[in-house]
Scaffold this motif. Structure first.
Motif, PDB file in Angstrom:
ATOM      1  N   UNK A   1       6.345  -6.533  -1.257  1.00 23.70           N
ATOM      2  CA  UNK A   1       6.327  -5.099  -0.926  1.00 23.70           C
ATOM      3  C   UNK A   1       5.450  -4.342  -1.916  1.00 23.70           C
ATOM      4  N   UNK A   2       5.557  -4.720  -3.187  1.00 22.39           N
ATOM      5  CA  UNK A   2       4.749  -4.050  -4.215  1.00 22.39           C
ATOM      6  C   UNK A   2       3.269  -4.349  -3.996  1.00 22.39           C
ATOM      7  N   UNK A   3       2.985  -5.608  -3.674  1.00 22.64           N
ATOM      8  CA  UNK A   3       1.604  -6.026  -3.400  1.00 22.64           C
ATOM      9  C   UNK A   3       1.022  -5.202  -2.239  1.00 22.64           C
ATOM     10  N   UNK A   4       1.791  -5.144  -1.142  1.00 23.60           N
ATOM     11  CA  UNK A   4       1.303  -4.459   0.063  1.00 23.60           C
ATOM     12  C   UNK A   4       1.078  -2.966  -0.207  1.00 23.60           C
ATOM     13  N   UNK A   5       2.076  -2.351  -0.824  1.00 21.48           N
ATOM     14  CA  UNK A   5       2.005  -0.911  -1.081  1.00 21.48           C
ATOM     15  C   UNK A   5       0.838  -0.592  -2.022  1.00 21.48           C
ATOM     16  N   UNK A   6       0.741  -1.369  -3.116  1.00 21.66           N
ATOM     17  CA  UNK A   6      -0.326  -1.102  -4.092  1.00 21.66           C
ATOM     18  C   UNK A   6      -1.696  -1.266  -3.448  1.00 21.66           C
ATOM     19  N   UNK A   7      -1.853  -2.333  -2.669  1.00 21.03           N
ATOM     20  CA  UNK A   7      -3.153  -2.600  -2.041  1.00 21.03           C
ATOM     21  C   UNK A   7      -3.533  -1.467  -1.076  1.00 21.03           C
ATOM     22  N   UNK A   8      -2.580  -1.106  -0.200  1.00 21.66           N
ATOM     23  CA  UNK A   8      -2.875  -0.077   0.806  1.00 21.66           C
ATOM     24  C   UNK A   8      -3.173   1.261   0.128  1.00 21.66           C
ATOM     25  N   UNK A   9      -2.362   1.631  -0.865  1.00 21.03           N
ATOM     26  CA  UNK A   9      -2.562   2.917  -1.518  1.00 21.03           C
ATOM     27  C   UNK A   9      -3.871   2.960  -2.304  1.00 21.03           C
ATOM     28  N   UNK A  10      -4.206   1.836  -2.951  1.00 24.43           N
ATOM     29  CA  UNK A  10      -5.468   1.808  -3.705  1.00 24.43           C
ATOM     30  C   UNK A  10      -6.666   1.886  -2.763  1.00 24.43           C
ATOM     31  N   UNK A  11      -6.527   1.258  -1.594  1.00 26.15           N
ATOM     32  CA  UNK A  11      -7.619   1.316  -0.609  1.00 26.15           C
ATOM     33  C   UNK A  11      -7.856   2.743  -0.131  1.00 26.15           C
ATOM     34  N   UNK A  12      -6.767   3.533  -0.140  1.00 25.08           N
ATOM     35  CA  UNK A  12      -6.871   4.910   0.360  1.00 25.08           C
ATOM     36  C   UNK A  12      -7.381   5.888  -0.698  1.00 25.08           C
ATOM     37  N   UNK A  13      -7.400   5.467  -1.962  1.00 29.10           N
ATOM     38  CA  UNK A  13      -7.765   6.434  -3.007  1.00 29.10           C
ATOM     39  C   UNK A  13      -9.230   6.842  -2.879  1.00 29.10           C
ATOM     40  N   UNK A  14      -9.475   8.103  -3.203  1.00 33.86           N
ATOM     41  CA  UNK A  14     -10.838   8.633  -3.105  1.00 33.86           C
ATOM     42  C   UNK A  14     -11.775   7.880  -4.029  1.00 33.86           C
ATOM     43  N   UNK A  15     -11.275   7.543  -5.240  1.00 34.26           N
ATOM     44  CA  UNK A  15     -12.150   6.889  -6.215  1.00 34.26           C
ATOM     45  C   UNK A  15     -12.632   5.541  -5.678  1.00 34.26           C
ATOM     46  N   UNK A  16     -11.730   4.821  -4.998  1.00 35.10           N
ATOM     47  CA  UNK A  16     -12.116   3.514  -4.453  1.00 35.10           C
ATOM     48  C   UNK A  16     -13.146   3.697  -3.336  1.00 35.10           C
TER      49      UNK A  16
END
Lengths: 447, 305
Positions: free
Chosen positions: A8-23
């Motif tokens: 769950x942590x992996x999925x959440x972190x990955x999805x949220x990081x993909x959505x970040x403006x900086x990324x």
């Protein structure tokens, strides 16, 4: 130690990081830069070069119409060179000795489209071929040089002939001699192989180094942010600290891999799509090499190493290497209580990375072509092995057993580091206040 | 169901943060953990929830060692924490999934709590775009999303405006009505009195008072008298042997020995022709009990030194 919930942590972190403006912004900007770079490599030289058939081109072709030749070598005569220069489409005016040197010099200096080639001998300095061009710029230095070069090549052969060597023996007499230095019993490396052996470690090391530095920082910031925003309290009733750090590291590792593959794809697509557009640096580079076949052979040898097992091993090495550094970055993130302290806390991390990187990279430039003790050490030291093992495999410097030993050492170190980080992270995760010093970490691990 | 805390202790370096804390929650309702700042309440809560290791002691849930990850537990931490840059809906879904909920169940629970707390319009917002009160609501929703059996609320009402405080209180009432076990730490004594059945007061890591709140109050008896009348009551009180503890525009507060003293004062006031606006004979408030025990513990500590 339980890692329940890491998915769950992996999925959440990955999805949220993909959505970040900086990324998103960094991905777009870097992709555009890569695309621009490969397009420029493939097109810019072609675009900048004058088109064929222009006025400049025709002028260049007809510059030197007359060759004045004075032969003061004492071995050959100017008449020996006449046919050679006339075959180049020039008018040949020659003399022997130095009598006409002043006359030819003045004629060429004040004239146009002519070159004076003077062949002399001096006991101290040996033979000399000097080319002189007109003052008006009607002959370029390159063209004058070319005439001197033609004279020099012809003189080498004529000299040997005059000294009594048969025409059949001349090619073997003037064949170049190269000096090779190898370890006894090992195959010699060609120049192309030496070049690839030097450049490839740099490229593979640099890629991993950039990933480690960029994403290590992201991991540390992410861990510190969870601490400073107090989200960690909410997480800890649902999962263990080990699961949090593992999920986070794997997610950011996956993110880096996705971004990295994306960049490579953009580069390859841009490169392939623009290759037919013009005379690019790639073609020029290949054209400039004396023996293109040597490079082709060296690259062929390298690519022949790409068996499925090799690809798998390279992937494993990259993942283990990334994990090794990511675990350290996560630990550093947990030692700080404020996000703004992350950068200063990460300085030792950057130093460790730089040491590993240079240890893998610099031995390639040593006199033994990267086959010495230091290079061997870099294959087995966990700090540097993630940077050096892939290139060692690709260049054929390591056999599979050596690679396996390097990978096993790296994996064992990862386990040790993971156990240490898990113990310390549990102690650090709720710590607030001053930043924990490096020495204190061992004390925490013992608790 | 029952929660049993047995002799849990924690030391940070040379500081004894918590010493031999024990209590039992054998029935549903609200159990209060009270104490001054730094008394050890949050340490106790973190140890109960398994977030901090215990130097000694154990925590049992239904007679077995408690594993917060496996049990249905909700927690509202004292220091509120949300990911500032992530959408609140994503965060609640994440917390739900971490508690083992299926995506559909988590989504249903999010809908319910958003509606219940008036957060519907903020669904797409990031946490840092919400007011502090609304962030607190999201946090409470995160604690309640998995419909926990044991709910731990650390300072749930701090920083809330009266409207939101009432909303939180109504939710706590709902949970108690559903026979949930709630451990609450709070500095607002009237709130504790409103909800709690049992309590522990912690001071410097030690439990200084424990038990059923009603029983504790009964133990003190009705020794607080507040009087408000249209004349001067103080001379009459002096005649009855009473010294005022506090004089305010709202009346005079006396500490009495027994109810006969109060009756005597009332008789004198009526006989003197004073109009008695308020005559309130009551047990001590939790606030008074709290202050008394903390002061007593501090005095005892000073004596030891």
């Amino acid at each position: 130690m339980n890692a329940y919930g890491w998915r769950s942590i992996f999925k959440f972190t990955l999805v949220q990081q993909l959505k970040t403006k900086s990324f998103i912004i960094s991905s777009i900007v870097i992709s555009v830069l890569i695309l621009a770079m490969v397009i420029l490599i493939n097109t810019l030289p072609g675009l900048l070069a004058p088109a064929a058939g222009t006025v400049d081109d025709t002028q260049q072709a007809g510059q030197a119409k007359t060759i004045y030749f004075a032969d003061a070598s004492g071995i050959t005569a100017s008449s020996d060179f006449q046919t050679i220069f006339e075959e180049l489409g020039t008018t040949f005016i020659g003399s022997d000795g130095q009598d006409k040197v002043e006359e030819y010099t003045n004629t060429v200096r004040n004239g146009s489209n002519s070159v004076f080639v003077l062949l002399t001998y001096d006991e101290a300095t040996g033979y000399k071929v000097k080319s002189m061009r007109p003052l008006d710029g009607s002959v370029s230095p390159d063209e004058a040089n070319m005439m001197a070069s033609v004279a020099s090549s012809a003189f080498t052969e004529l000299r040997l002939e005059k000294l009594g060597l048969s025409k059949d023996n001349i090619p073997s007499a003037i064949a170049p001699i190269s000096i090779v230095n190898t370890i006894a019993g090992e195959e010699e490396m060609t120049f192309a192989q030496q070049m690839i052996n030097s450049i490839l470690p740099m490229i593979t090391s640099l890629i991993l180094f950039v990933m480690i530095v960029l994403y290590g920082q992201l991991i540390a910031q992410s861990v510190a942010m969870e601490k400073t925003s107090k989200v960690i309290d909410t997480l800890l009733i649902s999962t263990r600290p080990l699961a949090i750090i593992i999920g986070k590291i794997l997610a950011i590792g996956m993110l880096s891999l996705m971004q990295f593959i994306g960049f490579i794809l953009v580069g390859v697509i841009g490169f392939v799509a623009t290759l037919p557009l013009g005379m690019g640096l790639t073609s020029q580079a290949l054209a400039g090499v004396d023996d293109v076949g040597e490079f082709t052979e060296a690259f062929g040898k390298m690519f022949s190493q790409f068996s499925p097992l090799t690809i798998l091993m390279i992937l494993v090495i990259f993942i283990l290497g990334f994990l090794f550094y990511a675990l350290i970055a996560g630990l550093i993130g947990a030692t700080v209580s404020r996000s703004e302290d992350v950068n200063s806390a990460m300085q030792p991390f950057a130093i460790i990375g730089v040491v590993g990187f240079y240890l893998a990279y610099f031995p390639s430039f040593t006199e033994d072509g990267g086959q010495g003790m230091l290079k061997t050490l870099s294959y087995y030291l966990p700090l540097s092995s993630p940077f050096s093992l892939p290139s060692g495999m690709l260049t054929g410097q390591l056999d599979m057993l050596q690679v396996l030993i390097g990978v096993l050492i790296l994996a064992a170190f990862n386990v040790v580091i993971a156990l240490f980080v898990a113990r310390v992270y549990e102690q650090l995760i709720l710590h607030t206040g001053n930043r924990i010093k490096f020495g204190e970490l061992f004390g925490l691990a013992k608790r | 169901m029952a929660l049993t805390v047995k002799n849990i202790s924690k030391k940070y370096g040379n500081v004894q943060a918590l010493s031999d804390l024990s209590f039992e929650m054998s029935r549903p309702g609200v159990y209060a953990l009270l104490g001054t700042n730094g008394a050890g309440k949050s340490t106790a809560i973190r140890m109960i929830l398994g977030m901090l290791s215990k130097d000694t002691g154990e925590v049992l849930w239904n007679g077995k060692p408690m594993d917060p990850i496996k049990e249905k537990i909700g927690y509202l931490a004292e220091e509120r924490g949300l990911y500032p840059k992530y959408r609140i809906t994503d965060q609640l879904m994440y917390f739900g999934e971490l508690r083992g909920m299926k995506k559909a169940d988590a989504a249903k629970a999010i809908d319910y709590w958003f509606d219940r707390m008036g957060l519907d319009q903020y669904r797409e917002k990031r946490a840092d775009q919400l007011s502090k009160g609304n962030q607190q609501k999201v946090q409470l929703a995160a604690a309640l999303i998995s419909d926990p059996d044991l709910l731990v609320l650390d300072e749930p009402l701090s920083g809330l405006d009266p409207v939101n405080a009432d909303l939180f209180k109504s939710i706590i009432y709902e949970q108690t009505a559903k026979n949930k076990y709630i451990i609450m730490s709070c500095h607002q004594m009237p709130v504790i009195e409103e909800f709690c059945s049992d309590l522990t007061i912690i001071h410097h890591g030690h439990a200084v008072l424990q038990g059923d709140l009603n029983e504790i109050k009964k133990g003190y008896g009705r020794v607080n008298l507040e009087v408000k009348c249209d004349g001067d009551i103080l001379p009459l009180a002096e005649e009855c042997g009473l010294t005022p503890k506090e004089v305010t525009p709202d009346g005079v507060h006396f500490k009495i020995k027994d109810e006969q003293q109060a009756a005597a004062l009332l008789k004198k006031a009526v006989d003197a022709g004073l109009t008695v606006v308020r005559f309130d004979l009551r047990e001590p408030s939790l606030h008074e009990i709290f202050v008394e025990h903390i002061t007593r513990a501090d005095a005892a500590a000073k004596e030891v030194l």
